[in-house]
Design an enzyme around this catalytic site. Sequence first.
Site, PDB file in Angstrom:
ATOM      1  N   LYS A 104      14.200 -36.661  13.756  1.00 21.95           N
ATOM      2  CA  LYS A 104      14.666 -35.606  12.854  1.00 21.95           C
ATOM      3  C   LYS A 104      15.953 -34.939  13.378  1.00 21.95           C
ATOM      4  O   LYS A 104      16.320 -35.113  14.554  1.00 21.95           O
ATOM      5  CB  LYS A 104      13.550 -34.581  12.675  1.00 21.95           C
ATOM      6  CG  LYS A 104      12.311 -35.122  11.943  1.00 21.95           C
ATOM      7  CD  LYS A 104      11.314 -33.982  11.695  1.00 21.95           C
ATOM      8  CE  LYS A 104      10.085 -34.432  10.951  1.00 21.95           C
ATOM      9  NZ  LYS A 104       9.172 -33.284  10.669  1.00 21.95           N
ATOM     10  N   TYR A 154       9.748 -36.344   0.636  1.00 26.52           N
ATOM     11  CA  TYR A 154       8.645 -35.422   0.937  1.00 26.52           C
ATOM     12  C   TYR A 154       7.904 -34.947  -0.315  1.00 26.52           C
ATOM     13  O   TYR A 154       7.230 -33.916  -0.276  1.00 26.52           O
ATOM     14  CB  TYR A 154       9.171 -34.215   1.718  1.00 26.52           C
ATOM     15  CG  TYR A 154       9.260 -34.414   3.219  1.00 26.52           C
ATOM     16  CD1 TYR A 154       8.165 -34.849   3.972  1.00 26.52           C
ATOM     17  CD2 TYR A 154      10.440 -34.119   3.912  1.00 26.52           C
ATOM     18  CE1 TYR A 154       8.241 -34.996   5.350  1.00 26.52           C
ATOM     19  CE2 TYR A 154      10.524 -34.267   5.292  1.00 26.52           C
ATOM     20  CZ  TYR A 154       9.419 -34.706   6.003  1.00 26.52           C
ATOM     21  OH  TYR A 154       9.485 -34.836   7.376  1.00 26.52           O
ATOM     22  N   ASN A 178      10.162 -30.300  14.680  1.00 24.87           N
ATOM     23  CA  ASN A 178       9.210 -30.988  15.559  1.00 24.87           C
ATOM     24  C   ASN A 178       9.642 -32.417  15.902  1.00 24.87           C
ATOM     25  O   ASN A 178       8.835 -33.241  16.315  1.00 24.87           O
ATOM     26  CB  ASN A 178       7.790 -30.918  14.985  1.00 24.87           C
ATOM     27  CG  ASN A 178       7.679 -31.560  13.613  1.00 24.87           C
ATOM     28  OD1 ASN A 178       8.646 -32.137  13.109  1.00 24.87           O
ATOM     29  ND2 ASN A 178       6.506 -31.465  13.008  1.00 24.87           N
ATOM     30  N   HIS A 237       9.039 -37.755  12.705  1.00 20.70           N
ATOM     31  CA  HIS A 237       8.125 -38.003  11.591  1.00 20.70           C
ATOM     32  C   HIS A 237       7.474 -39.351  11.799  1.00 20.70           C
ATOM     33  O   HIS A 237       8.115 -40.281  12.294  1.00 20.70           O
ATOM     34  CB  HIS A 237       8.890 -38.032  10.252  1.00 20.70           C
ATOM     35  CG  HIS A 237       8.082 -38.615   9.123  1.00 20.70           C
ATOM     36  ND1 HIS A 237       7.249 -37.839   8.351  1.00 20.70           N
ATOM     37  CD2 HIS A 237       7.937 -39.893   8.689  1.00 20.70           C
ATOM     38  CE1 HIS A 237       6.628 -38.632   7.466  1.00 20.70           C
ATOM     39  NE2 HIS A 237       7.035 -39.885   7.652  1.00 20.70           N
ATOM     40  N   GLU A 258       7.059 -45.524   2.511  1.00 16.95           N
ATOM     41  CA  GLU A 258       8.161 -44.890   3.251  1.00 16.95           C
ATOM     42  C   GLU A 258       9.160 -45.930   3.779  1.00 16.95           C
ATOM     43  O   GLU A 258      10.366 -45.671   3.805  1.00 16.95           O
ATOM     44  CB  GLU A 258       7.601 -44.045   4.401  1.00 16.95           C
ATOM     45  CG  GLU A 258       6.815 -42.836   3.892  1.00 16.95           C
ATOM     46  CD  GLU A 258       6.256 -41.958   5.001  1.00 16.95           C
ATOM     47  OE1 GLU A 258       5.653 -40.924   4.673  1.00 16.95           O
ATOM     48  OE2 GLU A 258       6.416 -42.292   6.196  1.00 16.95           O
TER      49      GLU A 258
HETATM   50  O1  CDP Z   1       4.668 -34.453  10.048  1.00 10.75           O
HETATM   51  P1  CDP Z   1       3.167 -34.339   9.913  1.00 10.75           P
HETATM   52  O2  CDP Z   1       2.559 -35.481   9.134  1.00 10.75           O
HETATM   53  O3  CDP Z   1       2.506 -34.132  11.243  1.00 10.75           O
HETATM   54  O4  CDP Z   1       2.879 -32.990   9.108  1.00 10.75           O
HETATM   55  P2  CDP Z   1       2.800 -32.722   7.528  1.00 10.75           P
HETATM   56  O5  CDP Z   1       1.643 -31.835   7.298  1.00 10.75           O
HETATM   57  O6  CDP Z   1       2.844 -34.004   6.758  1.00 10.75           O
HETATM   58  O7  CDP Z   1       4.101 -31.880   7.233  1.00 10.75           O
HETATM   59  C1  CDP Z   1       5.367 -32.505   7.117  1.00 10.75           C
HETATM   60  C2  CDP Z   1       6.371 -31.689   7.910  1.00 10.75           C
HETATM   61  O8  CDP Z   1       6.484 -30.418   7.302  1.00 10.75           O
HETATM   62  C3  CDP Z   1       5.973 -31.392   9.352  1.00 10.75           C
HETATM   63  O9  CDP Z   1       6.293 -32.426  10.253  1.00 10.75           O
HETATM   64  C4  CDP Z   1       6.743 -30.127   9.630  1.00 10.75           C
HETATM   65  O10 CDP Z   1       8.068 -30.436  10.046  1.00 10.75           O
HETATM   66  C5  CDP Z   1       6.812 -29.447   8.280  1.00 10.75           C
HETATM   67  N1  CDP Z   1       5.848 -28.326   8.195  1.00 10.75           N
HETATM   68  C6  CDP Z   1       6.335 -27.037   8.270  1.00 10.75           C
HETATM   69  O11 CDP Z   1       7.544 -26.820   8.391  1.00 10.75           O
HETATM   70  N2  CDP Z   1       5.457 -25.974   8.195  1.00 10.75           N
HETATM   71  C7  CDP Z   1       4.135 -26.183   8.060  1.00 10.75           C
HETATM   72  N3  CDP Z   1       3.303 -25.145   8.002  1.00 10.75           N
HETATM   73  C8  CDP Z   1       3.640 -27.495   7.997  1.00 10.75           C
HETATM   74  C9  CDP Z   1       4.520 -28.563   8.075  1.00 10.75           C
HETATM   75 MG    MG Z   2       2.770 -36.026   7.154  1.00 15.13          MG
END
Ligand code: CDP
Ligand code: MG
Length: 136
Positions: A12, A52, A115, A118, A129
Site C-alpha cells: 500500500k 474495494y 497497514n 493487502h 482481485e
Molecule cells: O485488509 P483486511 O482484509 O485485513 O481488512 P478489511 O476488513 O477487509 O478492511 C480493508 C481495509 O480497510 C483494511 O486493510 C484497512 O486498511 C481499512 N480499514 C480501516 O481503515 N478502518 C477500519 N475500521 C477497518 C478497515
Molecule cells: Mg479484506
Amino acid sequence: MNNLEQTLSIIKPDAVERNLQEEIINEFKKNGFLIIKQKKIHVSKIEAEQFYKVHQTKPFYNDLCTYLSSGPIVVMILEKENAVLDNRNLMGATNPSEAKEGTLRKKYGISIDKNSVHGSDSVENAKIEIDFFFKD
Ligand code: CDP
Ligand code: MG
C-alpha cells in the site's frame, strides 16, 4: 503439488512511500511465495472504489479509497500451496497494534488505515482481485 493457490497482494502507499517494497517482497520470498507477476501502479479514486466495492457500506470506505489512490502501490500475484491463508497469516491482523510479532503489519504498519499490505481473503476473491489488476 497439493492445493497450489494464487493470491493478490498489494503493498500500500504508506509502505511504497517509505521505500519498503524490496524488504516486503523479500519477506514473501523468504516465506516460500513465488512472485508470478508484479507491477507498480497509481490507481485513480474510481478504480480504488471498484476494487474495494465490498466495503462500500462501511464508514471507512471513502477514506480507504482516497488512501489507496493517494500514491503508488505495488500489486503482485503470489503463488504457493495455501497461498491465500498463508499470506493472511504472514500479514497479521488488520490493525497493526493487534498483529502478532513477526507479521508484516506488526513490522511495517503504522495504523489501521496505513497497514502497509493487502491480501485476498478467500480463493474466490483472489481470482476476482487478480483479474481486476492483471486481466490482460
Ligand atoms: O485488509 P483486511 O482484509 O485485513 O481488512 P478489511 O476488513 O477487509 O478492511 C480493508 C481495509 O480497510 C483494511 O486493510 C484497512 O486498511 C481499512 N480499514 C480501516 O481503515 N478502518 C477500519 N475500521 C477497518 C478497515
Ligand atoms: Mg479484506
